[in-house]
Scaffold this active site. Structure first.
Site, mmCIF file in Angstrom:
data_model
loop_
_atom_site.group_PDB
_atom_site.id
_atom_site.type_symbol
_atom_site.label_atom_id
_atom_site.label_comp_id
_atom_site.label_asym_id
_atom_site.label_seq_id
_atom_site.Cartn_x
_atom_site.Cartn_y
_atom_site.Cartn_z
ATOM 1 N N ASP A 88 0.859 -1.174 0.000
ATOM 2 C CA ASP A 88 0.000 0.000 0.000
ATOM 3 C C ASP A 88 0.910 1.243 0.000
ATOM 4 O O ASP A 88 2.111 1.130 0.291
ATOM 5 C CB ASP A 88 -0.849 -0.078 1.276
ATOM 6 C CG ASP A 88 -1.595 1.191 1.554
ATOM 7 O OD1 ASP A 88 -2.286 1.668 0.644
ATOM 8 O OD2 ASP A 88 -1.477 1.716 2.684
ATOM 9 N N ASP A 148 -0.388 4.991 0.998
ATOM 10 C CA ASP A 148 -0.728 5.972 2.041
ATOM 11 C C ASP A 148 -0.629 5.362 3.431
ATOM 12 O O ASP A 148 -1.291 4.370 3.745
ATOM 13 C CB ASP A 148 -2.151 6.505 1.833
ATOM 14 C CG ASP A 148 -2.236 7.409 0.609
ATOM 15 O OD1 ASP A 148 -1.377 8.283 0.456
ATOM 16 O OD2 ASP A 148 -3.178 7.223 -0.192
#
Ligand code: TMP
Ligand code: MG
Length: 384
Positions: A127, A129
């Site tokens: 991922d 963020d």
């Protein structure tokens, strides 16, 4: 962990060897890759039985036994050296207060398989963020997501529009992380959040140049060690798939600005802003990727990098949200996924923390660094 004598006995009972070839289970292992595959099999949990190769009878039994013993011992020592690093890494992990590893046996077994497979069998799916990027600064202030780049910058230029982005975040972020709602209950809210936010961006027709400037002035901050982590993956030819429900172009601009260029090993599955011929935002890519659809349903298999990750059976998955745990689904393979989760929530929220411990193999509490992921990759790289 196998003892040395257990490993040796196990190998001798299942493996016989003639010249440069190994025979086991009626199969012939010749190349280095095949030998490693066999070694992995003898190291892992699946017991196999010996079917003696037919022409073994041409050799004296004692010669075969002696040769097999000598070579099996050498192989076992080589193999032990490789997996030696795993107990060391495990004891380091288990010794850290801010790291929770609720099933160390499973973690160690996954690590052993990854170490035996080496860099060539590994892919990192991460991922962006609050996983590769930091959640909070030294003073505890929340930093920006890729979408958040618009909150800050638009607030400076057009406070009324900026406030709309901020209001959306204040309304929907607590829903995204609410432990009382199911994923099914959250999904319509996420679709509304992403849909509204993307419409605001497209309606304003931001230019590519303006967005690059926004990124330059943003409060997106790499986690400590993230640059080195990405570069070291590239140096060892380990693909990095950044799977983000954020905005892919913003990640690209951020990497270009921080690293000078996007490393060859780095690929994106994300929402992309599409620009018209005047380089103004005119639409978003389909399908929309929000937090809770990060799985095979949004992976476009024709993406060229799928050839690159084909055969990479061992996955290191890095995420910070419940929606990140299925990012490996859709990558066809039968190896382990080691799930490393960043917990950015409150320590008082024991239910949420416990949930993370159930779904992630390793939970990193309020960790502003990439140290753990780097150590895992270093152990995998150090043995080949
Ligand atoms: P990611 O961690 O998978 O990249 O998810 C994107 C994050 O972006 C998610 O936690 C929600 C957040 N977000 C914003 O901060 N502002 C927005 O406008 C939207 C749509 C998402
Ligand atoms: Mg995230």
């Amino acid at each position: 962990m196998h003892s040395f004598s257990g490993l040796l006995n196990g190998s001798m009972s299942r493996v016989s060897r003639l010249g440069r070839c190994i025979f086991a289970n009626g199969r012939r292992f010749e190349s280095r890759q095949s030998r490693l595959q066999l070694q992995a099999e003898t190291l892992t949990d699946t017991p196999t039985s010996l079917d003696a190769p037919p022409f073994a009878a041409m050799f004296k039994a004692s010669e075969i036994v002696n040769a097999a013993a000598a070579i099996a011992e050498a192989e076992c020592i080589e193999q032990l050296k490789k997996t030696d690093a795993v107990p060391l890494l495990m004891s380091w992990l288990l010794g850290q207060e801010s790291i929770v590893c609720s099933d160390p046996t499973t973690v160690a077994a996954k690590l052993r398989k990854m170490v035996v497979g080496g860099a060539g069998k590994t892919v990192v799916i991460s991922d962006f963020d609050y996983t590769l990027s930091r959640f909070a600064n030294e003073s505890g202030e929340r930093l920006s997501t890729t979408h958040g780049v618009f909150d800050d910058n638009v607030m400076r230029l057009k406070p009324e529009l900026g406030q709309k982005f901020v209001d959306l975040k204040n309304k929907y972020y607590p829903i995204e992380f609410c432990p009382k709602l199911t994923m099914e209950e959250k999904i319509p809210h996420m679709e509304k959040w992403w849909g509204t936010s993307h419409s605001l961006i497209v309606n304003e027709k931001f230019s590519k140049h303006t967005i690059q400037d926004f990124v330059r002035q943003s409060r997106i901050v790499f986690k400590d060690g993230a640059e080195d982590f990405i570069q070291s993956l590239d140096a060892h030819n380990i693909p990095l798939v950044i799977f983000s429900a954020g905005i892919g172009n913003i990640i690209e601009y951020f990497l270009e600005q921080k690293l000078g260029a996007i490393p060859r090993n780095t690929h994106f599955i994300s929402n992309m802003i599409l620009f018209d011929e005047d380089e103004k935002a005119c639409a978003f890519s389909e399908p929309l990727i929000h937090t809770f659809c990060k799985n095979s349903s949004v992976i476009q298999k024709e993406a060229p990098f799928f050839h690159e990750i084909n055969g990479r059976v061992n996955v290191i998955l890095l995420g910070d949200s419940m929606g990140d745990i299925h990012m490996d689904v859709g990558v066809e393979r039968d190896g382990p996924t080691l799930k490393v989760g960043y917990y950015n929530g409150s320590l008082d929220d024991t239910a949420a923390l416990q949930h993370y411990e159930e779904v992630y193999d390793i939970v990193l509490i309020h960790d502003p660094t990439l140290n753990v992921a780097q150590k895992i990759v270093d152990v995998i790289n150090s043995t080949h």
